[in-house]
Motif scaffolding. Structure first.
Motif, mmCIF file in Angstrom:
data_model
loop_
_atom_site.group_PDB
_atom_site.id
_atom_site.type_symbol
_atom_site.label_atom_id
_atom_site.label_comp_id
_atom_site.label_asym_id
_atom_site.label_seq_id
_atom_site.Cartn_x
_atom_site.Cartn_y
_atom_site.Cartn_z
ATOM 1 N N HIS A 111 -1.553 -0.694 4.916
ATOM 2 C CA HIS A 111 -2.077 -0.720 4.076
ATOM 3 C C HIS A 111 -0.701 0.022 3.449
ATOM 4 O O HIS A 111 -0.911 -0.012 1.949
ATOM 5 C CB HIS A 111 -3.247 0.676 3.256
ATOM 6 C CG HIS A 111 -3.484 0.598 1.889
ATOM 7 N ND1 HIS A 111 -3.816 -0.965 1.056
ATOM 8 C CD2 HIS A 111 -3.589 2.085 1.385
ATOM 9 C CE1 HIS A 111 -3.689 -0.056 -0.970
ATOM 10 N NE2 HIS A 111 -3.570 1.363 -0.294
ATOM 11 N N CYS B 232 -5.456 7.290 2.264
ATOM 12 C CA CYS B 232 -5.716 7.357 1.204
ATOM 13 C C CYS B 232 -7.244 7.355 0.622
ATOM 14 O O CYS B 232 -7.363 7.181 2.659
ATOM 15 C CB CYS B 232 -4.921 6.411 0.066
ATOM 16 S SG CYS B 232 -5.980 4.897 0.038
ATOM 17 N N GLN C 200 -8.779 4.596 1.617
ATOM 18 C CA GLN C 200 -9.120 3.789 3.663
ATOM 19 C C GLN C 200 -10.455 4.574 3.251
ATOM 20 O O GLN C 200 -10.352 3.868 4.561
ATOM 21 C CB GLN C 200 -7.570 4.693 3.665
ATOM 22 C CG GLN C 200 -6.485 4.095 3.135
ATOM 23 C CD GLN C 200 -6.681 2.333 3.898
ATOM 24 O OE1 GLN C 200 -6.896 1.861 4.217
ATOM 25 N NE2 GLN C 200 -6.492 1.543 2.304
ATOM 26 N N CYS D 73 -7.491 -0.029 -2.873
ATOM 27 C CA CYS D 73 -7.498 0.197 -1.604
ATOM 28 C C CYS D 73 -8.342 0.249 -0.414
ATOM 29 O O CYS D 73 -8.398 -0.327 0.580
ATOM 30 C CB CYS D 73 -6.735 1.667 -1.213
ATOM 31 S SG CYS D 73 -5.676 2.498 -2.580
ATOM 32 N N HIS E 209 -0.818 4.068 2.757
ATOM 33 C CA HIS E 209 -0.494 5.011 3.087
ATOM 34 C C HIS E 209 -1.915 5.437 3.423
ATOM 35 O O HIS E 209 -2.471 4.411 3.351
ATOM 36 C CB HIS E 209 0.554 5.431 1.507
ATOM 37 C CG HIS E 209 -1.264 4.996 0.354
ATOM 38 N ND1 HIS E 209 -0.470 4.661 -1.077
ATOM 39 C CD2 HIS E 209 -1.973 4.804 0.590
ATOM 40 C CE1 HIS E 209 -1.581 4.569 -1.389
ATOM 41 N NE2 HIS E 209 -2.542 3.858 -0.745
HETATM 42 ZN ZN LIG Z 1 -4.161 3.311 -1.230
#
Ligand SMILES: [Zn+2]
Ligand SMILES: [Zn+2]
Lengths: 343, 237
Positions: free
Chosen positions: B16, B20, B23, B60, B18
């Motif tokens: 993805h 976060c 996720q 995300c 990063h």
């Molecule tokens: Zn993200």
């Protein structure tokens, strides 16, 4: 699903929930119990109670009644040492302490439970000392009839880690007390700490206490600690020598005795210079001089927690900060005050 | 057996871009969804064909769900429903069982109480979402998903031709208007407008002739190129 009908048309129907009557100073309770079949004579009474309409319950497949819901919630919330009876009053079930002990509330779980729209539970503060049979919490669903899924979800949330509420018995321990300070050791001043600490342990149900005096000498304090451990003490309390003064060597003594963990300083007043240490599994609590001048200190907050087997670390000593300021009342009413209840 | 959460999270964050809170929610949503429909290793060959996931957001979380489950747009196993809702529905094609897993709004408010020692908000959320039980993080609905045969994975089942522009339309995506077959571009409901056909610089480039890449090298008689457009002399061949 709820159907609303006029009281006059309700003869022969079953009442779907307790109907409360309050005659000030005289009576408060259910005038009509859930399940009561309405007869002609009841109509007047119901109208006097301000009921011109009644709800009839027509449960859909996925719906449940509040009493059924309350039982599911209570079952989820009650962890070890918490009991309840399945006789909801006006949809509410009370939860009680099964034994004398310390109430522990899983606050995250309780908050998550209460975030479910359809339910509520209110409890006493976590770490309140309770007596057997004392009410510790009450729960109820909000609507009279609701979908089953949110109630089941709330009950599942409550059930995690074995329930949101638990009552733990205080363990009886053999306590080793060490009174440090050269002046006391040499008989220049009279010790006042030992009787206070002994009394506190007695109040918590531990009667086996041994007292050793030690001067401000790290090696001798170390020896005193070792002596208590050799005598199979399960908890050590050390008084005095806890400040940052160069003569205060109690911490050094604990270190030399082989502390495996040591946390100096707690977010409570009185009690900022409190010390919590462990030698393997044996907890050591260092109480600064404030323990002499104040009836209630950090020691009173932490002792019961240690006695239910809680491991006290840096985080727990930090979280006490909110609510950790004693109000210094002329007459101390602890535990019936906010001291130490903000965690 | 599925990989442990921490491992899936690390991989997913890498793919993805990063790590976060989305996720964490996505990874856990996928683990729960797969468990509910009875798939324990969705990315494995024998299970991958049984699974379709509808994601209701392009955030995300969607990336994490697709990473963990292995569903892909190009496999037609990932369906994007543009609802702006933090939810995904997991369908087991073999059993017909389907569960819609929704991320709860209250989990955002509860982040503080599940990770009280963390002060930075996004880190607190991330940490709290790892700690919360499924029952706090999600609500689940059992649902019925009627999948049109034309939406299923597998070969193209239908082709049509736009009566206006002649474009071939696959898988029944044509629109019939006043008895005429149209492609979606030829209806009023297209995401672009003012289309006009153009020519463009170096329009004869191909990976094979490499003209765009090396216009400065004069191509001399006798020079030989390999597929990477490197000049190789006749002698070396
Ligand atoms: Zn993200
Ligand atoms: Zn067209």
């Amino acid at each position: 699903m709820l159907k609303k009908i006029r009281v006059e048309d309700a003869v022969g129907e079953k009442i779907s929930h307790d109907i409360t009557e309050i005659r000030p100073g005289e009576f408060k309770g259910a005038a009509f119990k859930k399940g009561h079949t309405v007869c002609d004579e009841d109509i007047c009474h119901l109208q006097k109670l301000g009921k011109n309409h009644l709800f009839l319950i027509d449960l859909e497949k996925d719906e449940i009644h509040e009493n059924q819901a309350a039982a599911m919630l209570a079952k989820g919330l009650a962890g070890p040492g918490v009991v309840w009876q399945n006789n909801p009053k006006e949809g509410k079930i009370c939860l009680y302490a099964q034994t004398d002990g310390l109430l522990v509330v899983d606050k995250a779980t309780l908050a998550a439970f209460n975030m479910v729209d359809e339910v509520m539970c209110a409890s006493l503060h976590s770490y309140t000392r309770v007596k057997k049979g004392q009410q510790v919490a009450a729960t109820r669903p909000i609507p009279l009839v609701m979908e089953k899924a949110p109630v089941e979800r709330a009950a599942a949330i409550a059930r995690q880690n074995g329930g949101a509420l638990s009552v733990h018995e205080l363990k009886q321990v053999k306590t080793g007390i060490i009174i440090t300070g050269s002046e006391v050791f040499n008989g220049l001043i009279k010790d006042r700490f030992a009787p206070i600490l002994k009394q506190k342990m007695n109040d918590l149900g531990s009667f086996d206490t041994q007292i050793v005096f030690a001067p401000d000498d790290a090696a001798l304090i170390q020896a005193a600690i070792q002596k208590h451990i050799d005598n199979s003490c399960e908890l050590l309390i050390l008084s005095g020598g806890m400040s940052v003064d160069p003569d205060d060597v109690t911490r050094k003594g604990i270190e030399k005795a082989g502390a495996t963990e040591m946390y100096y300083g707690a977010a409570a007043l009185p009690g900022a210079m409190f010390l919590m240490a462990y030698i393997n599994d044996i907890p050591l609590m260092g109480i600064p001089a404030c323990g002499l001048h104040h009836k209630t200190t950090i020691l009173d907050l932490m002792l019961p927690r240690v006695l239910i087997g809680e491991h006290i670390g840096k985080k727990k000593l930090a979280f006490i900060g909110h609510g950790g300021l004693c109000m210094d009342c002329i007459e101390c009413v602890y535990p019936h005050c906010p001291f130490g209840k903000g965690m | 057996m599925m990989k442990p959460m921490e491992c899936l999270l690390e991989e997913s964050a890498k793919v993805h871009g990063h790590l976060c809170p989305g996720q964490v929610v996505g990874v856990r949503m996928a683990i729960l969804g797969c468990r509910l429909i009875g798939l324990d290793e969705p990315t494995q060959r024998d299970q991958i064909k049984k699974l379709i996931v509808y994601v209701e957001m392009d955030r995300c979380t969607a990336d994490a769900v697709s990473h963990v489950t292995g569903v892909k747009l190009g496999r037609r196993s990932l369906k994007f429903m543009d609802y702006g809702i933090m939810a995904a529905t997991f369908v087991n094609l073999e059993t017909g069982k389907a569960f819609r897993v929704l991320s709860t709004e209250e989990s955002r408010d509860l982040a503080q109480i599940y990770a009280p020692e963390v002060d930075k908000k996004s880190v607190q959320q991330l940490e709290a979402y790892k700690r919360m039980p499924d029952s706090v993080l999600f609500r689940v609905q059992q649902v019925q998903v009627n999948i049109n045969e034309l939406d299923l994975p597998g070969p193209t089942r239908q082709k049509a031709e736009c009566s206006h522009c002649g474009q071939v339309i696959r898988d029944g995506r044509q629109v019939v208007k006043n008895g005429k077959i149209l492609c979606k571009v030829c209806t009023d409901n297209c995401y672009f407008s003012h289309a006009r056909e153009i020519t463009w610089p170096a329009m004869n480039w191909s990976p094979h002739n490499g003209i765009l890449k090396k216009p400065h090298i004069g191509i001399k008689k006798g020079m030989v190129f390999n597929k990477s457009n490197q000049v190789i002399s006749k002698e070396k061949i």
